[in-house]
Write an enzyme that holds these catalytic residues in place. Structure first.
Site, mmCIF file in Angstrom:
data_model
loop_
_atom_site.group_PDB
_atom_site.id
_atom_site.type_symbol
_atom_site.label_atom_id
_atom_site.label_comp_id
_atom_site.label_asym_id
_atom_site.label_seq_id
_atom_site.Cartn_x
_atom_site.Cartn_y
_atom_site.Cartn_z
ATOM 1 N N SER A 254 0.964 -1.142 -0.075
ATOM 2 C CA SER A 254 -0.234 -0.106 -0.023
ATOM 3 C C SER A 254 0.830 1.347 -0.012
ATOM 4 C CB SER A 254 -1.019 0.078 1.114
ATOM 5 O OG SER A 254 -1.525 1.293 1.349
ATOM 6 N N HIS B 74 -13.293 -2.643 0.298
ATOM 7 C CA HIS B 74 -12.214 -2.243 1.134
ATOM 8 C C HIS B 74 -12.691 -2.963 2.705
ATOM 9 C CE1 HIS B 74 -9.266 0.807 1.212
ATOM 10 N NE2 HIS B 74 -9.229 0.688 2.474
ATOM 11 N N GLY C 117 -6.418 -9.765 3.208
ATOM 12 C CA GLY C 117 -5.692 -8.913 4.088
ATOM 13 C C GLY C 117 -5.503 -9.127 5.464
#
Length: 396
Positions: A114, A283, A337
């Protein structure tokens, strides 16, 4: 390569890793990792909607062995999953992005860095031998955008992921209570929480306070944490449009992926603009609580557009069966994630290797049970809606 399929039997699931991670890191760090926006309804749907998908085995088929290798953008990976980008990874465990990048290289799966992670482009390129992806928060100034793209080009990064689903920061109650909005602040409560996690505290002292390593060259050396929020608001504008994507497509010669796509209108624009792929994602339930789960969005988009653009997904994947469900539902590839951050927070330097090996072992067992020798075989195992499976919604 068989040793890569082994993992610590004390922690055979994401739930086990999550529970240990919660005991090892301060509450404010765990809340940052774990939380969604508003009432966290969509965060929960991301996982629960996976449980409504059923797969059907054929036990009398001829069967040889499982081959999980998957080709994506011209590169063959050892499994159909990778590590999603997460901001402030070093807050949750020191050196987390480097630990995960090393594990991804060893296991030959993709790692996405990121823009706001705590390791730099150059360091991750060194660790992964340039086999990493980069997720870009779109800068306000084109000069900064171009400089980041030039840095990626200079280290031969093959895939740029453009983030689409952060036009504004999500309203996350846990982060607000913990003081982890921008700028983050160490309240007295947070300090006491850190003292209660001595291993985390000692590792953080050895490593140093986490910082946005990729962005460091653009910051004033005298900038303190109280000025960080102003810098981020001034420097980045998360809202992108067709013009911004087209400008990046013209400049970027590698593969271009747009992350955060959930609608037909947006995927059609990505196709028209020459994107190579999309990642269906909400997200991690951190941006809009009123949205639909990632797997439901995937089921709507993959069947209609999977032959025009590479359709990947993340959000809610917590097991080998979930990876199989996503592939059967039309995904070409999956990303995760939180599970990898649970792994690192739970097991430190071995967390990345353990978590990847765990998912490989779980997926291998599912494929053996379903009599699927190759990843593409999973698509034939999906139980259609109306044939005994739970219905996710009107898209199906």
């Amino acid at each position: 390569m068989q040793d890569l399929l082994k993992y610590a039997p004390e922690y055979p699931s994401v739930r086990d890793l999550k529970n240990r991670a919660k005991r090892r890191i301060p509450k404010f760090a765990f809340d940052y990792l774990e939380g969604g926006c508003n009432e966290e309804v969509n965060l929960l749907k991301n996982e629960s909607d996976f449980h409504k998908i059923e797969l059907r085995p054929q036990y009398l088929k001829d069967f040889n062995d499982v081959n999980m290798r998957t080709t994506l953008f011209g590169r063959e990976y050892d499994a159909p999953f990778g590590i999603s980008p997460i901001g402030l990874q070093g807050l949750m465990w020191p050196n987390a992005p480097e630990i995960l990048a090393k594990a991804a290289l060893r296991h030959n799966v993709p790692f996405i860095l990121s823009t706001v992670s705590t390791s730099s482009i150059e360091r991750i390129a060194e660790i992964t031998e340039s086999n990493f992806w980069f997720q870009l928060y779109h800068p306000v100034e084109n000069a900064l955008r171009d400089d980041i793209l030039d840095r990626l080009t200079s280290v031969n990064c093959p895939v740029l992921t453009l983030l689409a689903d952060v036009p504004s920061f999500g309203f996350r109650y846990r982060e607000i209570k913990a003081g982890l909005s921008m700028p983050p602040r160490m309240t007295l409560r947070n300090i006491f929480q850190a003292f209660g996690r001595p291993v985390w505290s000692l590792e953080t002292l050895k490593t140093g306070i986490p910082e946005f390593a990729t962005l460091k060259k653009y910051m004033d050396n005298k900038m303190d944490m109280s000025q960080l929020g102003k810098f981020m608001n001034k420097t980045f504008n998360g809202r992108i449009n067709s013009e911004k994507i087209a400008a990046i497509r013209d400049k970027w010669k590698g593969k271009l992926v747009v992350k955060g796509i959930v609608s037909e209108e947006d995927i059609q624009k990505c196709i028209a603009l020459g994107a190579d792929g999309i990642i269906v994602s909400n997200h991690g339930g951190r941006q809009i609580d009123a949205g639909e789960s990632s797997i439901r969005s995937l089921q709507c988009l993959a069947g209609k557009y999977g032959d025009q653009i590479t359709v990947m997904m993340d959000g809610g994947v917590r097991s080998g069966p979930d990876i199989a469900r996503a592939i059967a539902s039309g995904a070409s590839f999956t990303f995760m994630g939180r599970p990898f951050m649970y792994g690192v927070a739970a097991l430190g330097n071995n967390g990345g290797n353990h978590t990847i090996a765990m998912f490989k072992s779980q997926l291998k067992q599912v494929m053996e049970q379903l009599c699927c020798e190759k990843i593409d075989d999973l698509k034939a195992t999906l139980v259609p809606v109306g044939s005994g499976a739970y219905e996710l919604g009107p898209h199906n």
